[in-house]
Motif scaffolding. Structure first.
Motif, mmCIF file in Angstrom:
data_model
loop_
_atom_site.group_PDB
_atom_site.id
_atom_site.type_symbol
_atom_site.label_atom_id
_atom_site.label_comp_id
_atom_site.label_asym_id
_atom_site.label_seq_id
_atom_site.Cartn_x
_atom_site.Cartn_y
_atom_site.Cartn_z
ATOM 1 N N HIS A 188 0.869 -0.960 0.199
ATOM 2 C CA HIS A 188 -0.165 -0.142 -0.005
ATOM 3 C C HIS A 188 0.774 1.297 0.123
ATOM 4 O O HIS A 188 0.624 2.246 -0.700
ATOM 5 C CB HIS A 188 -1.131 0.149 1.376
ATOM 6 C CG HIS A 188 -1.936 1.079 1.532
ATOM 7 N ND1 HIS A 188 -3.224 0.987 1.605
ATOM 8 C CD2 HIS A 188 -1.399 2.465 1.620
ATOM 9 C CE1 HIS A 188 -3.856 2.215 1.770
ATOM 10 N NE2 HIS A 188 -2.780 3.128 1.826
ATOM 11 N N HIS A 192 1.886 4.407 -2.913
ATOM 12 C CA HIS A 192 1.716 5.714 -2.748
ATOM 13 C C HIS A 192 3.007 6.369 -3.169
ATOM 14 O O HIS A 192 3.281 7.464 -3.893
ATOM 15 C CB HIS A 192 1.806 6.219 -1.165
ATOM 16 C CG HIS A 192 0.318 6.202 -0.609
ATOM 17 N ND1 HIS A 192 -0.918 6.704 -1.413
ATOM 18 C CD2 HIS A 192 -0.186 5.636 0.329
ATOM 19 C CE1 HIS A 192 -1.819 6.348 -0.594
ATOM 20 N NE2 HIS A 192 -1.641 5.781 0.357
ATOM 21 N N GLU A 208 -5.427 6.788 -2.804
ATOM 22 C CA GLU A 208 -5.928 5.751 -1.569
ATOM 23 C C GLU A 208 -6.585 4.795 -2.459
ATOM 24 O O GLU A 208 -6.284 3.498 -1.865
ATOM 25 C CB GLU A 208 -6.864 6.621 -0.530
ATOM 26 C CG GLU A 208 -6.214 7.355 0.238
ATOM 27 C CD GLU A 208 -4.915 6.977 0.932
ATOM 28 O OE1 GLU A 208 -4.841 5.575 0.932
ATOM 29 O OE2 GLU A 208 -3.854 7.725 1.291
ATOM 30 N N TYR A 267 -12.193 5.247 1.518
ATOM 31 C CA TYR A 267 -11.264 4.365 1.362
ATOM 32 C C TYR A 267 -11.891 3.286 0.564
ATOM 33 O O TYR A 267 -11.363 2.819 -0.620
ATOM 34 C CB TYR A 267 -10.147 3.989 2.330
ATOM 35 C CG TYR A 267 -9.187 5.008 2.896
ATOM 36 C CD1 TYR A 267 -9.383 6.363 2.698
ATOM 37 C CD2 TYR A 267 -7.686 4.596 3.174
ATOM 38 C CE1 TYR A 267 -8.510 7.271 3.150
ATOM 39 C CE2 TYR A 267 -6.910 5.184 3.597
ATOM 40 C CZ TYR A 267 -7.099 6.792 3.579
ATOM 41 O OH TYR A 267 -6.078 7.622 4.020
HETATM 42 ZN ZN ZN Z 1 -2.814 5.237 2.258
#
Ligand code: ZN
Length: 333
Positions: A188, A192, A208, A267
């Motif tokens: 994750h 990013h 996200e 999210y």
């Molecule tokens: Zn995140």
């Protein structure tokens, strides 16, 4: 211009006629045609051609690439030395440009995270989305359990990380993760970090959505692609749908930032919409088109409508919600 137009229109007709002549009209001539074809070529040196196969595999701008790689390696070494001054004595650091990887793990364990999670994830994401590689070091701090992770996040960033297992500090290009909970959080945060290099203006909903898509994912058999899978965030989405509290896709995409009090639902909403686009084979295509036009379409709404062939997202929203229910029925059984 006229000549070009005529060739474009007429060309295929000639080709078809030629094929017909060679394969059907006079089949015995297809073999005999070879000497004629050979006479059309200059004499090439076969040994030279073979020798050029390997040489041809070196990129034309390899000299520049080496220089860039060298300066990135120097910057990574400097980052590692700087990091060493702040880590505990027992912590270890390895340098794998563009990554500087440290934490309370042995060098062999850090290297295993690099070769088994970081590198394959980066390779798959680069292939699918990212065209701009990092030209500055990315620091990954990996901790083996809750206690050491929380101590490090407090020491480095004065953060209380009781409610999450990892985070990314964009200004420092630094990830801090509790890897004791599995590889999902690392994937994750890595999404990013690499995404911000390639698409600095990515809005939060997509940032996200994409990052959380890869916290639960499978590699394809050849290891070159990552496929996001359903995960625990589906519960947040279904709960909001059942309570009639799920906002529209349009409101999710139009809002510049995700509201903190709505974070769990939004999210999940963004993640499952990315999964929906992935299932339709549209996610990489949307990503690149969106990134390239983010200056004129910062939220991505117009690009999305254009790709999906719709005036507004209402019909897509309806279809998406039905898809979520079908997905739930599938994963429940
Ligand atoms: Zn995140």
């Amino acid at each position: 211009m006229l000549t070009r137009a005529i060739i474009l229109v007429v060309g295929p007709g000639f080709l078809i006629a030629g094929c017909y002549f060679l394969t059907v009209g006079r089949p015995s001539q297809t073999v005999q045609a070879a000497p004629v074809a050979r006479s059309e070529h200059r004499d090439f040196d076969i040994d030279e051609l073979h020798a050029g196969v390997e040489e041809g595999l070196v990129p034309a701008d390899s000299a520049n690439a080496n220089v860039d790689h060298r300066s990135l390696t120097i910057a990574c070494d400097e980052r590692a030395r700087e990091l060493g001054r702040h880590l505990d004595d027992k912590d270890r650091i390895i340098v794998r440009p563009p990554f500087v990887i440290g934490g309370n793990l042995s060098e062999a364990e850090l290297d295993r995270y690099y070769s088994e999670t970081v590198l394959p994830t980066k390779r798959a994401l680069d292939l699918t989305y990212f065209d701009n590689p990092p030209d500055e070091p990315l620091t990954l701090l990996l901790y083996s359990n809750e206690r050491t992770y929380r101590e490090a996040s407090w020491k480095f960033d004065r953060r209380d990380t009781a409610n999450y297992y990892g985070y990314y500090i964009r200004t420092d290009r630094r990830i801090v993760v509790n890897v004791g909970t599995g590889d999902g959080t690392l994937a994750h945060e890595l999404t990013h970090a690499l995404g911000h290099v390639d698409f600095p203006d990515m809005p939060e909903w997509f940032d996200e959505g994409l990052a959380s898509l890869y916290e639960e994912a499978d590699f394809s058999d050849d290891g070159l692609r990552l496929n996001g899978l359903s995960n625990w965030r589906l519960n947040h989405l279904l709960n909001a749908m059942q309570k009639r509290r799920l906002g529209t896709l349009e409101s999710l995409i139009s809002s510049r930032e995700i509201r903190e009090e709505r974070q769990a639902v939004e999210y999940a909403h963004a993640r499952y919409f990315c999964l929906y686009l992935q299932e339709r084979g549209l996610l990489p295509f949307f990503y690149r088109k969106f990134r390239d036009r983010a200056g004129s379409d910062p939220s991505g709404l117009r690009t999305l409508c254009e790709i999906l062939g719709t005036e507004n997202l209402d019909p897509i929203d309806r279809n998406f919600r039905q898809w979520v229910i079908a997905l739930y029925e599938q994963v429940r059984s």
